[in-house]
Design a protein around this motif. Sequence first.
Motif, PDB file in Angstrom:
ATOM      1  N   THR A   1      76.073  22.911 -31.028  1.00 13.82           N
ATOM      2  CA  THR A   1      74.739  22.921 -30.425  1.00 13.82           C
ATOM      3  C   THR A   1      74.409  24.335 -29.964  1.00 13.82           C
TER       4      THR A   1
ATOM      5  N   ALA B   1      69.710  22.696 -29.857  1.00 14.57           N
ATOM      6  CA  ALA B   1      69.606  22.030 -31.161  1.00 14.57           C
ATOM      7  C   ALA B   1      70.996  21.849 -31.767  1.00 14.57           C
ATOM      8  N   THR B   2      71.345  20.601 -32.086  1.00 14.78           N
ATOM      9  CA  THR B   2      72.622  20.320 -32.753  1.00 14.78           C
ATOM     10  C   THR B   2      72.374  20.333 -34.252  1.00 14.78           C
ATOM     11  N   SER B   3      72.447  21.513 -34.849  1.00 18.83           N
ATOM     12  CA  SER B   3      72.051  21.694 -36.252  1.00 18.83           C
ATOM     13  C   SER B   3      73.126  22.328 -37.113  1.00 18.83           C
TER      14      SER B   3
ATOM     15  N   GLN C   1      74.691  25.300 -41.592  1.00 21.24           N
ATOM     16  CA  GLN C   1      73.569  24.426 -41.270  1.00 21.24           C
ATOM     17  C   GLN C   1      73.287  23.508 -42.464  1.00 21.24           C
TER      18      GLN C   1
ATOM     19  N   GLN D   1      67.356  16.485 -33.881  1.00 21.78           N
ATOM     20  CA  GLN D   1      68.330  17.549 -33.623  1.00 21.78           C
ATOM     21  C   GLN D   1      68.010  18.397 -32.381  1.00 21.78           C
ATOM     22  N   PRO D   2      66.842  18.863 -32.045  1.00 19.71           N
ATOM     23  CA  PRO D   2      65.599  18.846 -32.819  1.00 19.71           C
ATOM     24  C   PRO D   2      65.438  20.152 -33.603  1.00 19.71           C
ATOM     25  N   ASP D   3      64.742  20.091 -34.746  1.00 16.45           N
ATOM     26  CA  ASP D   3      64.526  21.275 -35.577  1.00 16.45           C
ATOM     27  C   ASP D   3      63.138  21.199 -36.201  1.00 16.45           C
TER      28      ASP D   3
ATOM     29  N   GLU E   1      58.975  17.302 -25.128  1.00 13.74           N
ATOM     30  CA  GLU E   1      60.151  18.164 -25.067  1.00 13.74           C
ATOM     31  C   GLU E   1      59.779  19.571 -24.595  1.00 13.74           C
TER      32      GLU E   1
ATOM     33  N   TYR F   1      61.238  22.485 -25.123  1.00 12.89           N
ATOM     34  CA  TYR F   1      61.315  23.560 -26.114  1.00 12.89           C
ATOM     35  C   TYR F   1      60.084  23.577 -27.026  1.00 12.89           C
ATOM     36  N   GLN F   2      59.542  22.385 -27.336  1.00 18.48           N
ATOM     37  CA  GLN F   2      58.338  22.308 -28.158  1.00 18.48           C
ATOM     38  C   GLN F   2      57.115  22.774 -27.386  1.00 18.48           C
TER      39      GLN F   2
END
Length: 392
Positions: free
Chosen positions: A99, A103-105, A115, A168-170, A227, A229-230
């Motif tokens: 993470t 984001a856990t991507s 990724q 994830q978010p992505d 969210e 971050y968004q």
Amino acid sequence: MDHDRFSQSKLDYHLLFLLFLMAVISAIAIHSAEPMLPEKLQNVNFASKQLQWYAIGAVVIALTMIIDYDRLFQIAWYLYGFGMLLLLGLELNVPGSVTIKGATSWYKLPGGNFQPSELMKIFMIIVLSRIIVNHREKYPEPTISDDFKLLGKIALTVLPPLILLAKQPDMGMSMVFMAITATLVLVSGIRWRIIFGIVFSGVTAVAVVVFIFFYFPDFFHQYIIKEDYQLNRFYGWLAPYEYSNEQGFQLIRSLMAIGSGELYGKGLGNLQVYLPEAHTDFVFGVISEQFGFVGSSIVVSLFFLLIYRMIHIALESNDLYGSYLCAGVAGMITFQVFQNIGMTIGLLPITGLPLPFISYGGSSLATYMLAIGLVLNVHSRTRKFMFASDDE
């Protein structure tokens, strides 16, 4: 269609030469950006590592060209399933998942972070191209109902990875997947009135979201984007100077760097504006400050030539599947170039998408090279028919 007996030992040297020029530009830009990096990264030679990834990418291209792209048609769903398993692993937080910035991507590998969504982009192009080819073979003269069936098949294929990316978010990668889908829908033969309806609905939805952001902020925060971050990315994009010390900091610094370059730039190595993520997301600002409008225009022109060449190969191919593969790759790269440069000049929100072939990045560069390998594969197996017979 079996292409093996038609295989020719030919390469598209135009495409390879453009890649060479981008490798040179990438190394120069990343090397000049290194003094601006945080102290803990000062001992890392990112320019050298980028060239190493280009060398790995060359091997990836060679391996990709060995396999007839028609074989990818046969294993498309297996590749899709493998990609979904990788994304599900991130969702389940399996050992090895990483993470970064919420984001856990990524997966942790011995050579660095990997990724899986980067690889899934290619798998998505492969499987969507297969879906469209099969549909067109089944419905050579499709009705409106058949067009909607195709849209349904595409939607059911794209939604699962999109849902996982959203968790994830992505947001940036989700946008890339939608751009790939939009490109292939555009060339799939679906009626234009259906496509115009989809485009109009999408543009209207974006306009409504922006309107609500400015005039009904409480509703926007409560029901549309929750969210942090968004929200920060919306603040940084639509009102950067009101949040100049926080969400708008990156965009303002980017605009300062690009604007200060003026027409001819300040010269190689003469960087005076601090840019966060200078060697990755904002490498275009580094180029613009040093080489000005002229230098940045040359970079944009190289991307134009690259995309033009891929479209030319798609049109030249005498196999539908090959054409769709090239179109999907062209759409993917076009969107990422537009998104990255657009976010550096404030035209689009900051999403963290790198500039293809220029920004530093291992898994992303390897993916772009894999994509170019697909296009070169199609080109090398395109048979050009002449008036003379094959025996002559």
